[in-house]
Design an enzyme around this catalytic site. Structure first.
Site, short mmCIF file in Angstrom:
data_model
loop_
_atom_site.label_atom_id
_atom_site.label_comp_id
_atom_site.label_asym_id
_atom_site.label_seq_id
_atom_site.Cartn_x
_atom_site.Cartn_y
_atom_site.Cartn_z
N ASP A 1 46.50 32.69 51.98
CA ASP A 1 45.97 33.08 53.16
C ASP A 1 44.68 32.45 53.74
OD1 ASP A 1 43.66 33.77 51.60
OD2 ASP A 1 43.80 35.89 51.76
N CYS B 1 43.93 32.55 47.61
CA CYS B 1 43.13 33.54 48.53
C CYS B 1 41.61 33.31 48.35
CB CYS B 1 43.70 34.76 48.38
SG CYS B 1 43.02 35.83 47.12
N THR C 1 39.67 34.97 46.45
CA THR C 1 39.17 35.27 44.91
C THR C 1 40.26 35.04 43.79
OG1 THR C 1 39.78 37.62 45.00
CG2 THR C 1 37.38 37.00 45.55
N HIS D 1 51.44 31.76 26.30
CA HIS D 1 51.56 33.34 25.71
C HIS D 1 52.19 34.25 26.57
CE1 HIS D 1 47.75 32.43 22.93
NE2 HIS D 1 48.70 31.32 22.94
N HIS E 1 55.21 35.89 21.15
CA HIS E 1 54.85 36.15 22.80
C HIS E 1 56.15 36.40 23.42
CE1 HIS E 1 51.36 34.21 21.59
NE2 HIS E 1 51.71 33.28 21.17
#
Length: 156
Positions: free
Chosen positions: A8, A65, A67, A98, A133
């Site tokens: 964004d 973005c 964060t 994992h 995993h």
């Protein structure tokens, strides 16, 4: 390996740094936008990358973005997507090894371009380890199946 990349407006500059590194490293990628710092809604970019990965058009995706949180939440709504928010190389490696993360998310307001490029390099080079995993990733898919009515109209 082909990578879908998008951001964004809050992650535009970080996306540009990442695509510059991908190009330099010879990693094929599809830049799905945005193409400026003009405001856009991050769920649209997250959906574009998630759908490119889900469809098989791209093997992995990278989203940026402000964060990394919003695009991670939005991408993870698409069945089959395992988006991981990573702001360090340890988490990036673990996300692949994992969790078999197929989408990487990062925040421009959290990390700089140099660290982002290192995170991408580590994430792209790491491989899913399988074993115990795989059982856990399978359980994630079972949760998704339990709560996702993909393509099924809700009963009235």
């Amino acid at each position: 390996m082909r990578v879908a990349v998008a951001a964004d407006h809050g992650g535009f500059r970080l996306k540009m740094a990442v695509t510059g590194w991908l190009k330099e490293a010879g990693v094929p990628y599809d830049d799905l936008g945005t193409f400026s710092e003009e405001a856009v809604d991050y769920p649209d970019q997250a959906l574009a990358v998630a759908e490119a990965v889900r469809s098989g058009a791209c093997d992995r995706g990278i989203l940026c973005c402000g964060t990394g949180i919003g695009v991670s939440i939005a991408a993870n709504k698409v069945p089959g997507i395992r988006a991981a928010l990573c702001h360090d190389t340890f988490s990036a490696r673990a996300a692949r090894e994992h969790n078999d993360a197929n989408v990487l998310t990062m925040g421009q307001r959290v990390i700089g371009p140099g660290l982002a490029e290192e995170i991408v390099r580590v994430w792209l080079s790491a491989s899913f380890q399988g074993g115990r995993h795989a059982r856990r990733v399978g359980k994630i898919a079972q949760i998704e199946t339990k709560y996702c009515r993909c393509g099924v109209e809700e009963e009235k």
